[in-house]
Design a protein around this motif. Structure first.
Motif, PDB file in Angstrom:
ATOM      1  N   ASP A   1     -10.345   7.254   1.729  1.00  0.00           N
ATOM      2  CA  ASP A   1     -11.076   6.340   2.615  1.00  0.00           C
ATOM      3  C   ASP A   1     -12.402   6.954   3.042  1.00  0.00           C
ATOM      4  O   ASP A   1     -12.628   7.262   4.220  1.00  0.00           O
ATOM      5  CB  ASP A   1     -10.218   5.997   3.837  1.00  0.00           C
ATOM      6  CG  ASP A   1      -9.072   5.067   3.483  1.00  0.00           C
ATOM      7  OD1 ASP A   1      -9.150   4.395   2.437  1.00  0.00           O
ATOM      8  OD2 ASP A   1      -8.102   5.004   4.259  1.00  0.00           O
ATOM      9  N   THR A   2     -13.292   7.150   2.059  1.00  0.00           N
ATOM     10  CA  THR A   2     -14.624   7.701   2.326  1.00  0.00           C
ATOM     11  C   THR A   2     -15.661   6.887   1.571  1.00  0.00           C
ATOM     12  O   THR A   2     -15.341   6.161   0.634  1.00  0.00           O
ATOM     13  CB  THR A   2     -14.749   9.181   1.890  1.00  0.00           C
ATOM     14  OG1 THR A   2     -14.665   9.257   0.462  1.00  0.00           O
ATOM     15  CG2 THR A   2     -13.689  10.053   2.534  1.00  0.00           C
ATOM     16  N   MET A   3     -16.888   7.050   1.989  1.00  0.00           N
ATOM     17  CA  MET A   3     -18.006   6.443   1.267  1.00  0.00           C
ATOM     18  C   MET A   3     -19.044   7.514   1.010  1.00  0.00           C
ATOM     19  O   MET A   3     -19.260   8.412   1.814  1.00  0.00           O
ATOM     20  CB  MET A   3     -18.608   5.286   2.048  1.00  0.00           C
ATOM     21  CG  MET A   3     -19.242   5.667   3.349  1.00  0.00           C
ATOM     22  SD  MET A   3     -19.969   4.239   4.166  1.00  0.00           S
ATOM     23  CE  MET A   3     -20.755   5.030   5.556  1.00  0.00           C
ATOM     24  N   VAL A   4     -19.657   7.416  -0.167  1.00  0.00           N
ATOM     25  CA  VAL A   4     -20.722   8.325  -0.596  1.00  0.00           C
ATOM     26  C   VAL A   4     -21.977   7.474  -0.718  1.00  0.00           C
ATOM     27  O   VAL A   4     -21.966   6.457  -1.415  1.00  0.00           O
ATOM     28  CB  VAL A   4     -20.379   8.981  -1.956  1.00  0.00           C
ATOM     29  CG1 VAL A   4     -21.518   9.875  -2.426  1.00  0.00           C
ATOM     30  CG2 VAL A   4     -19.064   9.749  -1.867  1.00  0.00           C
ATOM     31  N   CYS A   5     -23.040   7.875  -0.033  1.00  0.00           N
ATOM     32  CA  CYS A   5     -24.245   7.042   0.031  1.00  0.00           C
ATOM     33  C   CYS A   5     -25.512   7.856  -0.199  1.00  0.00           C
ATOM     34  O   CYS A   5     -25.547   9.057   0.050  1.00  0.00           O
ATOM     35  CB  CYS A   5     -24.361   6.400   1.415  1.00  0.00           C
ATOM     36  SG  CYS A   5     -22.921   5.484   1.988  1.00  0.00           S
ATOM     37  N   VAL A   6     -26.543   7.151  -0.638  1.00  0.00           N
ATOM     38  CA  VAL A   6     -27.899   7.668  -0.697  1.00  0.00           C
ATOM     39  C   VAL A   6     -28.799   6.525  -0.260  1.00  0.00           C
ATOM     40  O   VAL A   6     -28.682   5.404  -0.764  1.00  0.00           O
ATOM     41  CB  VAL A   6     -28.304   8.159  -2.109  1.00  0.00           C
ATOM     42  CG1 VAL A   6     -29.785   8.529  -2.158  1.00  0.00           C
ATOM     43  CG2 VAL A   6     -27.433   9.321  -2.548  1.00  0.00           C
ATOM     44  N   GLY A   7     -29.688   6.815   0.674  1.00  0.00           N
ATOM     45  CA  GLY A   7     -30.607   5.790   1.159  1.00  0.00           C
ATOM     46  C   GLY A   7     -31.984   5.974   0.587  1.00  0.00           C
ATOM     47  O   GLY A   7     -32.380   7.072   0.207  1.00  0.00           O
ATOM     48  N   THR A   8     -32.707   4.870   0.537  1.00  0.00           N
ATOM     49  CA  THR A   8     -34.092   4.908   0.116  1.00  0.00           C
ATOM     50  C   THR A   8     -34.942   4.211   1.164  1.00  0.00           C
ATOM     51  O   THR A   8     -34.546   3.174   1.700  1.00  0.00           O
ATOM     52  CB  THR A   8     -34.277   4.281  -1.290  1.00  0.00           C
ATOM     53  OG1 THR A   8     -35.655   4.390  -1.672  1.00  0.00           O
ATOM     54  CG2 THR A   8     -33.867   2.841  -1.339  1.00  0.00           C
ATOM     55  N   TYR A   9     -36.060   4.806   1.483  1.00  0.00           N
ATOM     56  CA  TYR A   9     -36.969   4.235   2.472  1.00  0.00           C
ATOM     57  C   TYR A   9     -37.813   3.172   1.780  1.00  0.00           C
ATOM     58  O   TYR A   9     -38.264   3.361   0.654  1.00  0.00           O
ATOM     59  CB  TYR A   9     -37.828   5.322   3.100  1.00  0.00           C
ATOM     60  CG  TYR A   9     -36.993   6.253   3.932  1.00  0.00           C
ATOM     61  CD1 TYR A   9     -36.738   5.959   5.268  1.00  0.00           C
ATOM     62  CD2 TYR A   9     -36.422   7.386   3.387  1.00  0.00           C
ATOM     63  CE1 TYR A   9     -35.924   6.786   6.033  1.00  0.00           C
ATOM     64  CE2 TYR A   9     -35.622   8.229   4.139  1.00  0.00           C
ATOM     65  CZ  TYR A   9     -35.374   7.915   5.461  1.00  0.00           C
ATOM     66  OH  TYR A   9     -34.580   8.728   6.211  1.00  0.00           O
ATOM     67  N   LEU A  10     -38.002   2.070   2.462  1.00  0.00           N
ATOM     68  CA  LEU A  10     -38.731   0.946   1.884  1.00  0.00           C
ATOM     69  C   LEU A  10     -40.222   1.182   2.025  1.00  0.00           C
ATOM     70  O   LEU A  10     -40.686   1.683   3.052  1.00  0.00           O
ATOM     71  CB  LEU A  10     -38.323  -0.354   2.568  1.00  0.00           C
ATOM     72  CG  LEU A  10     -36.798  -0.618   2.573  1.00  0.00           C
ATOM     73  CD1 LEU A  10     -36.486  -1.899   3.330  1.00  0.00           C
ATOM     74  CD2 LEU A  10     -36.262  -0.679   1.161  1.00  0.00           C
ATOM     75  N   ALA A  11     -40.968   0.811   1.015  1.00  0.00           N
ATOM     76  CA  ALA A  11     -42.418   0.972   1.035  1.00  0.00           C
ATOM     77  C   ALA A  11     -43.000   0.168   2.188  1.00  0.00           C
ATOM     78  O   ALA A  11     -42.530  -0.920   2.508  1.00  0.00           O
ATOM     79  CB  ALA A  11     -43.013   0.518  -0.289  1.00  0.00           C
ATOM     80  N   LYS A  12     -44.006   0.733   2.806  1.00  0.00           N
ATOM     81  CA  LYS A  12     -44.652   0.063   3.960  1.00  0.00           C
ATOM     82  C   LYS A  12     -45.602  -0.996   3.494  1.00  0.00           C
ATOM     83  O   LYS A  12     -46.139  -0.987   2.463  1.00  0.00           O
ATOM     84  CB  LYS A  12     -45.384   1.086   4.812  1.00  0.00           C
ATOM     85  CG  LYS A  12     -44.418   2.037   5.475  1.00  0.00           C
ATOM     86  CD  LYS A  12     -45.172   3.008   6.339  1.00  0.00           C
ATOM     87  CE  LYS A  12     -44.208   3.963   6.997  1.00  0.00           C
ATOM     88  NZ  LYS A  12     -44.813   4.883   7.890  1.00  0.00           N
TER      89      LYS A  12
END
Length: 162
Positions: A151-162
């Motif tokens: 019961d885990t999640m593995v994530c990577v986020g990306t910042y959205l271009a301004k």
């Protein structure tokens, strides 16, 4: 004007142009892409299954070979109770329960990601506002997450271009 003055100015102009081009190129590649975030999650989940959670999480936190930290992309792992198990940008978060954390607009983003992974095992969550470790400012971000071990999640986020 002697030749030294001419070449000195010319060389300065050339170096100035080179620096401007380099800065422009670096700015364009400052943020990781959605594709790169998704690929990093897939590699991270594969490592969890191949090497086990302890070795994988250590690699995500310490990123000795750079495979799990690239520009503003980094792996983070939470259990479904909201406890941080790995965090590639700030290892001090490991062990803390952040289920109730909200972004600056009041959005409970960890809970939102967990709910999304529980419902569909993988996908994109966001946008939400989060501090970019490179700029130290709040930026819009979205994260790609997949179910990890148990019961885990593995994530990577990306910042959205301004």
């Amino acid at each position: 004007m002697g030749t030294a003055g001419f070449f000195g100015r010319r060389r300065g102009a050339t170096w100035g142009l080179a620096l401007l081009l380099a800065a422009g190129g670096a700015g364009a590649a400052e943020h990781g892409s959605e594709r790169e975030a998704q690929e990093m999650v897939k590699k991270a989940v594969a490592l969890v299954h191949a090497a086990g959670t302890e070795a994988a999480y250590r690699s995500f936190n310490e990123h000795p070979d750079g495979a799990f930290k690239d520009r503003d992309l980094y792996v983070f792992v939470y259990d479904f109770g909201g406890t941080c198990l790995a965090q590639g940008a700030n290892a001090r978060m490991v062990g803390k329960n952040l289920l109730a954390i909200r972004d600056v607009d009041g959005k409970p983003f960890i809970q939102g990601m967990i709910d999304m992974v529980k419902a569909s095992s993988k996908g994109w969550y966001g946008p939400y506002k989060f501090t970019n470790p490179n700029s130290q400012g709040y930026e819009l971000k979205k994260s790609y997450c997949e179910r990890g071990a148990g019961d885990t999640m593995v994530c990577v986020g990306t910042y959205l271009a301004k």
